[in-house]
Write a protein that holds these residues in place. Structure first.
Motif, short mmCIF file in Angstrom:
data_model
loop_
_atom_site.label_atom_id
_atom_site.label_comp_id
_atom_site.label_asym_id
_atom_site.label_seq_id
_atom_site.Cartn_x
_atom_site.Cartn_y
_atom_site.Cartn_z
N MET A 1 49.63 56.17 8.89
CA MET A 1 50.56 56.45 7.80
C MET A 1 51.02 55.15 7.14
N LYS A 2 51.29 55.24 5.87
CA LYS A 2 51.94 54.15 5.15
C LYS A 2 53.40 54.55 4.94
N VAL A 3 54.32 53.72 5.41
CA VAL A 3 55.74 54.08 5.48
C VAL A 3 56.60 53.08 4.73
N ILE A 4 57.63 53.59 4.05
CA ILE A 4 58.68 52.77 3.45
C ILE A 4 59.94 52.93 4.30
N LEU A 5 60.60 51.82 4.58
CA LEU A 5 61.82 51.84 5.39
C LEU A 5 62.95 51.17 4.63
N PHE A 6 64.03 51.91 4.44
CA PHE A 6 65.26 51.36 3.87
C PHE A 6 66.27 51.12 5.00
N GLY A 7 66.96 49.99 4.96
CA GLY A 7 68.02 49.74 5.93
C GLY A 7 67.53 49.17 7.25
N ALA A 8 66.50 48.35 7.22
CA ALA A 8 65.87 47.87 8.46
C ALA A 8 66.71 46.89 9.24
N THR A 9 67.77 46.34 8.65
CA THR A 9 68.60 45.37 9.37
C THR A 9 69.88 45.99 9.93
N GLY A 10 70.13 47.26 9.65
CA GLY A 10 71.26 47.96 10.27
C GLY A 10 70.91 48.38 11.69
N MET A 11 71.87 48.92 12.41
CA MET A 11 71.63 49.27 13.81
C MET A 11 70.53 50.32 13.95
N VAL A 12 70.63 51.40 13.21
CA VAL A 12 69.60 52.45 13.27
C VAL A 12 68.28 51.91 12.73
N GLY A 13 68.34 51.22 11.60
CA GLY A 13 67.13 50.70 10.99
C GLY A 13 66.38 49.71 11.86
N GLN A 14 67.11 48.91 12.63
CA GLN A 14 66.45 47.97 13.54
C GLN A 14 65.62 48.72 14.58
N GLY A 15 66.17 49.82 15.07
CA GLY A 15 65.44 50.61 16.04
C GLY A 15 64.21 51.26 15.43
N VAL A 16 64.34 51.75 14.20
CA VAL A 16 63.21 52.37 13.51
C VAL A 16 62.15 51.32 13.20
N LEU A 17 62.59 50.15 12.75
CA LEU A 17 61.65 49.06 12.48
C LEU A 17 60.85 48.71 13.73
N ARG A 18 61.53 48.58 14.84
CA ARG A 18 60.85 48.24 16.10
C ARG A 18 59.76 49.25 16.44
N GLU A 19 60.10 50.53 16.34
CA GLU A 19 59.13 51.57 16.72
C GLU A 19 57.98 51.64 15.71
N CYS A 20 58.26 51.41 14.43
CA CYS A 20 57.19 51.42 13.44
C CYS A 20 56.21 50.27 13.68
N LEU A 21 56.73 49.11 14.03
CA LEU A 21 55.85 47.97 14.29
C LEU A 21 55.04 48.16 15.56
N ARG A 22 55.58 48.91 16.51
CA ARG A 22 54.88 49.16 17.76
C ARG A 22 53.87 50.31 17.68
N SER A 23 54.03 51.16 16.68
CA SER A 23 53.24 52.39 16.62
C SER A 23 51.90 52.18 15.92
N ALA A 24 50.84 52.65 16.56
CA ALA A 24 49.53 52.64 15.93
C ALA A 24 49.44 53.67 14.80
N GLU A 25 50.37 54.63 14.77
CA GLU A 25 50.38 55.64 13.70
C GLU A 25 50.78 55.04 12.36
N VAL A 26 51.55 53.95 12.38
CA VAL A 26 52.02 53.30 11.15
C VAL A 26 51.11 52.13 10.85
N GLU A 27 50.26 52.30 9.85
CA GLU A 27 49.28 51.25 9.52
C GLU A 27 49.85 50.22 8.56
#
Length: 230
Positions: A1-27
């Motif tokens: 998947m190609k994903v757009i993330l808003f709010g990557a430096t907030g508490m929730v966004g940091q967690g989402v950023l981490r999982e997106c970078l770790r996931s093979a599903e997010v290209e």
């Protein structure tokens, strides 16, 4: 998947950023925010900007995406309804309407909150504004999902940018284990939120609203399945 993330430096966004970078599903991951993430990963691209009410100048850079994870948000404490609505409803819908026009077949996941008022008539100002935001997202042509977490436990060194929130989390840290035992339906983690977003964007979910219990159920994946470690 190609994903757009808003709010990557907030508490929730940091967690989402981490999982997106770790996931093979997010290209491919495009982060849009005011502050840099300070992460150097090949699949990560960033756009820094101050204007979150008009995205017409970067529309060409927002096309071709499969999902958007919208994690921008502020506390309503100390804000009147007009200001809170601008920071919550206006900014969210500005991004959503742009993405719905450019990527109508995509998925939009919005981080709302437990207790959101879908009637828009309740006495709690923040809940009415969140309810209005959710309702209008559901009217757009893309597939919208509304994540309504209750308490969120930050993991992996993640902190809020708001000092008093960090103080609350530090003071309450010894209670997390107890809360997870006595009230698991009301608690999730930054890791579970990120994992659940990726899975819902990929596979969908029976209902547009996901409470903490739903988020945690979706986030359960076998160890190391589909992940790598940048």
């Amino acid at each position: 998947m190609k994903v757009i993330l808003f709010g990557a430096t907030g508490m929730v966004g940091q967690g989402v950023l981490r999982e997106c970078l770790r996931s093979a599903e997010v290209e491919s991951l495009l982060v849009i925010g005011r502050s840099p993430t300070h992460r150097q990963v090949a699949k990560l691209h960033e756009i820094l900007r101050e204007d979150f009410l008009d995205f017409s100048d970067i529309e060409s850079e927002l096309t071709g995406y499969d999902a958007c994870f919208f994690c921008l948000g502020v506390s309503s404490i100390g804000l009147n309804e007009r200001h809170y609505r601008q920071l919550t409803y206006d900014i969210t819908l500005a991004a959503a309407r742009t993405l719905a026009k450019l990527n109508p077949a995509s998925t939009f996941i919005y981080v709302s909150g437990r207790g959101t008022d879908s009637t828009e008539q309740g006495r709690l100002m923040w809940a009415r504004v969140k309810g209005k935001t959710e309702n209008d997202l559901l009217k757009l042509p893309f597939q919208a999902y509304l994540f309504r977490p209750g308490a969120i436990q930050p993991l992996h060194g993640i902190e809020s940018k708001t000092r008093w929130i960090n103080t609350v989390y530090r003071v309450g840290a010894p209670l997390w284990s107890w809360l997870n035992k006595v009230a698991p339906r009301y608690i999730t983690t930054t890791e579970q939120l990120g994992r659940a977003m990726i899975k819902v964007a990929r596979d969908g979910y029976p209902t547009p609203e996901l409470e903490s219990e739903d988020i945690n159920k979706v986030a359960v994946v076998p160890a190391n399945a589909g992940t790598h470690h940048p």
